[in-house]
Write a protein that holds these residues in place. Structure first.
Motif, PDB file in Angstrom:
ATOM      1  N   GLU A 143      53.082 -19.938 -45.608  1.00  0.00           N
ATOM      2  CA  GLU A 143      52.052 -20.472 -46.496  1.00  0.00           C
ATOM      3  C   GLU A 143      51.972 -21.988 -46.400  1.00  0.00           C
ATOM      4  O   GLU A 143      50.889 -22.571 -46.562  1.00  0.00           O
ATOM      5  N   SER A 144      53.072 -22.652 -46.097  1.00  0.00           N
ATOM      6  CA  SER A 144      53.027 -24.103 -45.869  1.00  0.00           C
ATOM      7  C   SER A 144      52.199 -24.426 -44.626  1.00  0.00           C
ATOM      8  O   SER A 144      51.451 -25.418 -44.603  1.00  0.00           O
ATOM      9  N   LEU A 145      52.317 -23.598 -43.590  1.00  0.00           N
ATOM     10  CA  LEU A 145      51.508 -23.797 -42.384  1.00  0.00           C
ATOM     11  C   LEU A 145      50.032 -23.595 -42.689  1.00  0.00           C
ATOM     12  O   LEU A 145      49.171 -24.329 -42.187  1.00  0.00           O
ATOM     13  N   ILE A 146      49.721 -22.620 -43.523  1.00  0.00           N
ATOM     14  CA  ILE A 146      48.328 -22.393 -43.915  1.00  0.00           C
ATOM     15  C   ILE A 146      47.802 -23.598 -44.691  1.00  0.00           C
ATOM     16  O   ILE A 146      46.701 -24.092 -44.442  1.00  0.00           O
ATOM     17  N   VAL A 147      48.602 -24.082 -45.643  1.00  0.00           N
ATOM     18  CA  VAL A 147      48.184 -25.220 -46.476  1.00  0.00           C
ATOM     19  C   VAL A 147      47.981 -26.465 -45.623  1.00  0.00           C
ATOM     20  O   VAL A 147      46.965 -27.159 -45.734  1.00  0.00           O
ATOM     21  N   SER A 148      48.951 -26.775 -44.768  1.00  0.00           N
ATOM     22  CA  SER A 148      48.866 -28.002 -43.980  1.00  0.00           C
ATOM     23  C   SER A 148      47.929 -27.875 -42.788  1.00  0.00           C
ATOM     24  O   SER A 148      47.420 -28.878 -42.287  1.00  0.00           O
ATOM     25  N   GLY A 149      47.697 -26.633 -42.335  1.00  0.00           N
ATOM     26  CA  GLY A 149      46.845 -26.453 -41.173  1.00  0.00           C
ATOM     27  C   GLY A 149      45.414 -26.086 -41.483  1.00  0.00           C
ATOM     28  O   GLY A 149      44.486 -26.622 -40.868  1.00  0.00           O
ATOM     29  N   CYS A 150      45.198 -25.192 -42.436  1.00  0.00           N
ATOM     30  CA  CYS A 150      43.882 -24.566 -42.602  1.00  0.00           C
ATOM     31  C   CYS A 150      43.107 -24.971 -43.849  1.00  0.00           C
ATOM     32  O   CYS A 150      41.877 -24.992 -43.821  1.00  0.00           O
ATOM     33  N   LEU A 151      43.797 -25.238 -44.941  1.00  0.00           N
ATOM     34  CA  LEU A 151      43.078 -25.504 -46.191  1.00  0.00           C
ATOM     35  C   LEU A 151      42.489 -26.910 -46.167  1.00  0.00           C
ATOM     36  O   LEU A 151      42.993 -27.799 -45.485  1.00  0.00           O
ATOM     37  N   PRO A 152      41.423 -27.148 -46.942  1.00  0.00           N
ATOM     38  CA  PRO A 152      40.671 -28.407 -46.817  1.00  0.00           C
ATOM     39  C   PRO A 152      41.204 -29.571 -47.644  1.00  0.00           C
ATOM     40  O   PRO A 152      40.495 -30.546 -47.856  1.00  0.00           O
ATOM     41  N   TYR A 153      42.459 -29.485 -48.119  1.00  0.00           N
ATOM     42  CA  TYR A 153      42.956 -30.471 -49.066  1.00  0.00           C
ATOM     43  C   TYR A 153      43.975 -31.422 -48.440  1.00  0.00           C
ATOM     44  O   TYR A 153      44.650 -31.088 -47.473  1.00  0.00           O
ATOM     45  N   ALA A 154      44.086 -32.610 -49.043  1.00  0.00           N
ATOM     46  CA  ALA A 154      45.054 -33.623 -48.621  1.00  0.00           C
ATOM     47  C   ALA A 154      46.036 -33.880 -49.756  1.00  0.00           C
ATOM     48  O   ALA A 154      45.816 -33.479 -50.895  1.00  0.00           O
ATOM     49  N   GLY A 155      47.119 -34.581 -49.424  1.00  0.00           N
ATOM     50  CA  GLY A 155      48.087 -34.961 -50.439  1.00  0.00           C
ATOM     51  C   GLY A 155      49.444 -34.335 -50.199  1.00  0.00           C
ATOM     52  O   GLY A 155      49.605 -33.450 -49.348  1.00  0.00           O
ATOM     53  N   VAL A 156      50.443 -34.788 -50.954  1.00  0.00           N
ATOM     54  CA  VAL A 156      51.804 -34.278 -50.843  1.00  0.00           C
ATOM     55  C   VAL A 156      52.005 -33.181 -51.878  1.00  0.00           C
ATOM     56  O   VAL A 156      51.830 -33.410 -53.082  1.00  0.00           O
TER      57      VAL A 156
END
Length: 389
Positions: free
Chosen positions: A182-195
């Motif tokens: 899910e971290s790969l999905i968040v950092s790779g695919c989702l349209p959001y930025a930030g930590v």
């Protein structure tokens, strides 16, 4: 504020992500002393091999033996060959990711500002080559790491997702599998930025997260705000999240590696001389966090000497901040005591977590461009959503 469905892309493509490995439970192996992260090449290769053989994390041939992994030395660190996930949605989005293993695999209780400087420098160095980043961390100081990275990469236009596991990846019941996926999905695919912190099917705001349990798989929470993203059957997110952009990270700030932020707990019977001794015993001290009762209460009768010790500390141009030791923190400088503390230069932590206060102070005292008064003012100013405005 309610969550709304995350917009799905109309067509799939390949996304590039860099994964930084620092050790922690997720990378731990069984030893005679219990689970711990190991630095031997064999153990590191085994960690990579497990990921490469997992059908949800890699489309590599699961029957491949990976006996001779062509890892590459990058300075003192090790870069492993790229892996690609299978399609992650009906549009065919995939993530190609490389694991860059830091030289020192550690239990996160050993994490120091020196290690945060290494992580931040690697993120800066690789910023233009990837769409997003994942930092694998032990859980004990994971919220400190996510808070530090929030300030070091404030307003940057890409996602940095910090994750780990409560159960090592080598174990059948490990939660690390879906945390990493899910971290790969968040950092790779989702349209959001930030930590953010990705754990147990949620993404939490990095500078609001705190570890709440050493046992539950739901190990982290943000007591004062809602999760950014929920990864359920449908992925939903808060509607006001920052979108990806071309915004670069700010200039790299090197955190002071000598101890500069002291944390002191208030307890019944504490005296000013005890506080002063702790502060004086740390010659490099530039900031003090006082974890106080309730909404920022501490003993101030003259015979305790606490108020006098704090006033003397501020006069030495050491930042003094009061945070709440309550699970849901908030400092209300409304009582007479609060007003009195403000009058001698003690700063309220508002609803900051201890981790966020520590990270923000570490960031502020490492900035040579700020005067003492600048640091006092900046601490009380929301920088990255760490304070409820």
């Amino acid at each position: 504020m309610s969550h709304t469905p995350v917009p799905e892309p109309t067509e799939g493509r390949e996304h590039r992500v860099l994964v930084l490995g620092t050790g922690g439970t997720i990378a731990s192996e069984r030893t005679a002393e219990g689970f711990k992260p190991l630095n031997e090449k064999k153990a590191r290769d085994a960690f990579y091999r497990r990921i490469a053989r997992h059908p949800q994390l890699s489309d590599a041939d699961a029957c491949g033996d990976f006996d001779n992994i062509p890892a590459t030395k990058v300075g003192r660190n090790t870069r492993y060959p790229p892996l690609r996930t299978p399609a992650l949605d009906e549009h065919g989005n995939t993530v190609v990711y490389e694991i860059l293993d830091l030289e020192n695999h550690m239990d996160s209780s050993e994490m120091t500002p020196k290690d945060w400087n290494i992580i931040a420098a690697l993120l800066h160095e690789n910023w233009d080559n990837y769409e997003g980043f994942v930092v694998l961390s032990g859980t004990d100081t994971l919220a400190y790491t996510s808070s530090v990275l929030t300030f070091l990469f404030v307003d940057a236009g890409k996602p940095i997702t910090v994750t780990g596991a409560q159960i090592p990846l080598r174990e059948a019941r490990s939660d690390g599998w879906y945390n990493l996926l899910e971290s790969l999905i968040v950092s790779g695919c989702l349209p959001y930025a930030g930590v953010g912190v990705c754990f147990n099917h949620e993404v939490l705001q990095g500078c609001r997260a705190t570890k709440s349990s050493p046992n539950l798989l739901h190990a982290f929470e943000t007591p004062s705000v809602a999760p950014w993203i929920r990864l359920n059957v449908r992925i939903t997110a808060l509607p006001n999240l920052t979108r990806r952009s071309a915004a670069p990270p700010p200039p790299l700030i090197t955190l002071q590696e000598a101890p500069s932020v002291l944390s002191c707990a208030i307890y019944p019977g504490i005296t000013g001389s005890i506080l002063a001794t702790q502060i004086h015993s740390m010659p490099t001290c530039k900031a003090v966090i006082i974890s106080a009762f309730g909404s920022g209460n501490l003993p101030v009768k003259e015979e305790s000497g606490v108020l006098q010790a704090l006033e003397a500390t501020v006069k030495r141009e050491i930042l003094v901040v009061v945070v709440s030791s309550c699970h849901i923190p908030n400092i209300y400088p409304l009582y007479a005591l609060g007003v009195r503390l403000l009058s001698i230069g003690v700063l309220p932590g508002f609803d900051m977590t201890h981790e966020a206060a520590f990270a923000k102070l570490s960031w502020l005292v490492s900035r040579s461009d700020l005067s003492f008064e600048d640091r006092q003012r900046e601490f009380q100013t929301p920088i990255a959503g760490e304070i409820t405005a």
